[in-house]
Write a protein that holds these residues in place. Structure first.
Motif, short mmCIF file in Angstrom:
data_model
loop_
_atom_site.label_atom_id
_atom_site.label_comp_id
_atom_site.label_asym_id
_atom_site.label_seq_id
_atom_site.Cartn_x
_atom_site.Cartn_y
_atom_site.Cartn_z
N PRO A 2 8.43 8.94 -0.95
CA PRO A 2 7.83 7.84 -1.71
C PRO A 2 8.80 6.69 -1.95
N ALA A 3 10.10 6.98 -1.99
CA ALA A 3 11.08 5.91 -2.23
C ALA A 3 11.08 4.91 -1.08
N GLU A 4 10.86 5.38 0.15
CA GLU A 4 10.79 4.46 1.29
C GLU A 4 9.58 3.55 1.17
N ALA A 5 8.47 4.10 0.71
CA ALA A 5 7.26 3.29 0.52
C ALA A 5 7.50 2.23 -0.54
N ARG A 6 8.14 2.62 -1.65
CA ARG A 6 8.42 1.65 -2.70
C ARG A 6 9.37 0.56 -2.22
N ARG A 7 10.36 0.96 -1.44
CA ARG A 7 11.32 -0.02 -0.92
C ARG A 7 10.63 -1.06 -0.04
N LEU A 8 9.76 -0.59 0.85
CA LEU A 8 9.05 -1.53 1.72
C LEU A 8 8.05 -2.37 0.95
N ALA A 9 7.36 -1.76 0.01
CA ALA A 9 6.37 -2.50 -0.78
C ALA A 9 7.02 -3.65 -1.52
N ALA A 10 8.27 -3.47 -1.93
CA ALA A 10 8.97 -4.49 -2.71
C ALA A 10 9.44 -5.67 -1.86
N GLN A 11 9.34 -5.55 -0.54
CA GLN A 11 9.83 -6.62 0.33
C GLN A 11 8.97 -7.88 0.26
N PHE A 12 7.68 -7.72 -0.08
CA PHE A 12 6.74 -8.85 -0.09
C PHE A 12 5.96 -8.87 -1.40
N GLY A 13 5.84 -10.06 -1.98
CA GLY A 13 5.14 -10.20 -3.24
C GLY A 13 3.64 -10.01 -3.10
N ASN A 14 2.97 -9.90 -4.23
CA ASN A 14 1.53 -9.62 -4.24
C ASN A 14 0.68 -10.78 -3.76
N ILE A 15 1.29 -11.93 -3.53
CA ILE A 15 0.54 -13.04 -2.94
C ILE A 15 0.00 -12.67 -1.56
N PHE A 16 0.65 -11.72 -0.90
CA PHE A 16 0.23 -11.31 0.44
C PHE A 16 -0.94 -10.32 0.42
N ARG A 17 -1.38 -9.90 -0.77
CA ARG A 17 -2.34 -8.80 -0.83
C ARG A 17 -3.65 -9.21 -1.49
N GLN A 18 -4.71 -8.54 -1.10
CA GLN A 18 -5.99 -8.70 -1.78
C GLN A 18 -6.01 -7.92 -3.09
N GLU A 19 -5.24 -6.84 -3.15
CA GLU A 19 -5.14 -6.05 -4.36
C GLU A 19 -3.67 -5.87 -4.72
N VAL A 20 -3.39 -5.79 -6.01
CA VAL A 20 -2.02 -5.62 -6.49
C VAL A 20 -1.73 -4.13 -6.61
N PRO A 21 -0.76 -3.59 -5.86
CA PRO A 21 -0.44 -2.17 -5.97
C PRO A 21 0.46 -1.88 -7.16
N ARG A 22 0.23 -0.76 -7.82
CA ARG A 22 1.13 -0.28 -8.85
C ARG A 22 1.56 1.12 -8.43
N ILE A 23 2.80 1.24 -8.09
CA ILE A 23 3.31 2.48 -7.52
C ILE A 23 3.85 3.38 -8.62
N ILE A 24 3.43 4.64 -8.60
CA ILE A 24 3.80 5.60 -9.65
C ILE A 24 4.37 6.84 -8.99
N LYS A 25 5.55 7.21 -9.39
CA LYS A 25 6.15 8.45 -8.90
C LYS A 25 5.99 9.55 -9.93
N GLY A 26 5.34 10.62 -9.54
CA GLY A 26 5.11 11.72 -10.46
C GLY A 26 6.05 12.89 -10.19
N VAL A 27 5.66 14.07 -10.64
CA VAL A 27 6.50 15.25 -10.49
C VAL A 27 6.57 15.66 -9.03
N GLN A 28 7.68 16.29 -8.64
CA GLN A 28 7.90 16.85 -7.31
C GLN A 28 7.66 15.79 -6.22
N GLY A 29 7.98 14.54 -6.54
CA GLY A 29 7.88 13.49 -5.53
C GLY A 29 6.47 13.10 -5.18
N GLU A 30 5.48 13.54 -5.97
CA GLU A 30 4.12 13.16 -5.65
C GLU A 30 3.95 11.66 -5.81
#
Length: 459
Positions: free
Chosen positions: A422-450
């Motif tokens: 999930p850390a790789e996904a968060r890293r890539l998601a942070a490369q571009f602002g939400n202006i590029f998206r139709q929806e704003v993602p909110r990334i949540i890391k839970g237990v055991q890397g879920e």
């Protein structure tokens, strides 16, 4: 590096990178179908800088061309639409610098009512009849039932009938669309050689569907196949409307169409060499995007198909004299292309007005780094693909799981690693602002890397 005197831009449509053998290196893309052979592109590429990671940003056809022609990003701002009065295109820029500008295409979207991408060109030529171009009004002479199966709807049958009517009189290889486009381009290049500076944009709609290559280019299909000639696949799940044999046959037709485009390019490359353009011209060959062939279950382009088969394209740059030939993995996006062209032609002082960034240092072998990551998607689609050289992260609508692929270990993107990394996904998601998206993602890391994602609409 002295500025090039001329510019020749070769645009192909829907040409997958893995169907160009200089990229494929002889690998089988689909079991049972020989690797697509592109000897003419391969020969041309030996004198080019071969880019492995140049990507479209906004998809599909016209947003891509907007990016290439203006040096601006289409994805955050605009959908499929004509140039506005405020846009400044490559032809308008080079015309001010006393270039004679020509435009030759069978991409019929250019001449649709209201479209104006030929603006600024001194000369433009339309080759009529591609896909559903309303060119011929009489019914086709060929039986539509030979080109569909029982699952095709009246709408799809009508589309195919239009294409059949448009091409009923094709009897010789020279009648097929890429042959017509390249022949006209060669003629234009000959007649305009006396000008001090020329710019020619060659825009071939092939190998866009329908896929109906001429005789001699059907060697990628099973000779024992007895079903209908499905030249136009539908876009929903392939297993709902086609048998496995039909899926393979369609894939073979695509490979044959791609091979025929390469065949037609051979004459153009020969003419460029004979007319001396190889010595004094900047020549670029690319495609707007690739094409899904049910790699992930569906044919045709779509907002939910953000994989390499759609996103990875050939991108070849031949500098005058074939200088600096080689390969690079540097990441770039289509808005970067026009600033690069202008710098190479000696007009880089225009680039301050553009969102794209020139990658001339990559062409000069001074660096292997241009962008840290790229983004791609459809303006009105929810899906976004953000990737670097090693990872591809696909953001999906809130009711679907996001996807993460290791492009080095899993180039066909078969194993979703979103829960493991999930850390790789968060890293890539942070490369571009939400202006590029139709929806704003909110990334949540839970237990055991879920990993899970909640979204809130921004519209």
């Amino acid at each position: 590096m002295a500025p090039a005197q001329n510019l020749i831009f070769i645009m192909l449509d829907s040409f997958r990178q893995d169907h160009v053998s200089i990229y494929n290196r002889g690998e089988v893309v689909f079991t049972g179908i020989p690797p697509c052979q592109t000897p003419n592109i391969d020969k041309f590429a030996k004198e080019c800088i071969i880019f492995e990671n140049v990507y479209p940003c906004g998809l599909p056809t016209m947003p891509v061309r907007y990016e290439l022609m203006t040096g601006q990003f289409s994805l955050p701002f605009r959908s499929w639409m004509p140039l506005t009065s405020e846009d400044l295109s490559i032809a308008e820029i080079l015309r001010r610098e006393e270039y004679i500008c020509g435009f030759i295409t069978d991409t019929y979207h250019f001449r649709a009512p209201g479209m104006n991408y030929h603006r600024g060109f001194h000369s433009y030529q339309w080759v009529r009849g591609q896909e559903y171009d309303p060119w011929v009004s009489s019914p086709p002479r060929r039986d539509i039932n030979n080109y569909v199966n029982e699952h095709y709807s009246p709408e799809w049958r009508a589309r195919i009938e239009q294409f059949l009517a448009n091409t009923d009189d094709f009897s010789d290889e020279k009648h097929w669309f890429p042959a017509q486009v390249m022949d006209r381009a060669i003629d234009w290049l000959k007649k305009n050689r006396q000008h001090k500076h020329i710019f020619l944009w060659i825009d071939s709609f092939e190998p866009h569907e329908p896929w109906d290559p001429p005789q001699g280019f059907d060697t990628y299909t099973d000779p024992n196949y007895k079903g209908p000639r499905l030249i136009m696949p539908m876009g929903n799940w392939a297993n709902t409307w086609a048998t496995p044999e039909q899926v393979q046959f369609i894939r073979g037709l695509y490979a044959g169409e791609a091979a025929f485009v390469d065949h037609c390019l051979g004459g153009l490359f020969e003419a460029l060499r004979d007319l001396g353009y190889y010595e004094d011209s900047l020549i670029i060959l690319t495609a707007d995007h690739g094409h899904p062939l049910a790699d992930h279950g569906k044919f045709l382009k779509g907002t939910d198909r953000m994989y390499s088969e759609l996103l990875k394209v050939p991108f070849l740059v031949r500098l005058p004299g074939g200088k600096n030939a080689g390969r690079t993995k540097a990441l770039a996006q289509f808005p970067d292309v026009l600033p690069t062209i202008l710098e190479l032609l000696g007009f880089g002082n225009n680039n301050i007005a553009m969102q794209g960034r020139s990658f001339v240092p990559v062409l000069k072998n001074k660096t292997e780094v241009h962008r840290p990551a790229v983004i791609a998607g459809y303006y009105r689609g929810f899906h976004r693909c953000i990737r670097d050289q090693n990872w591809s992260y696909v953001q999906t609508p809130p009711d679907e799981p996001d996807e993460l692929y290791n492009l080095t270990d899993d180039p066909r993107e078969q194993h979703n690693l979103i829960d493991e990394y999930p850390a790789e996904a968060r890293r890539l998601a942070a490369q571009f602002g939400n202006i590029f998206r139709q929806e704003v993602p909110r990334i949540i890391k839970g237990v055991q890397g879920e990993y899970e994602m909640a979204s809130a609409a921004v519209e």
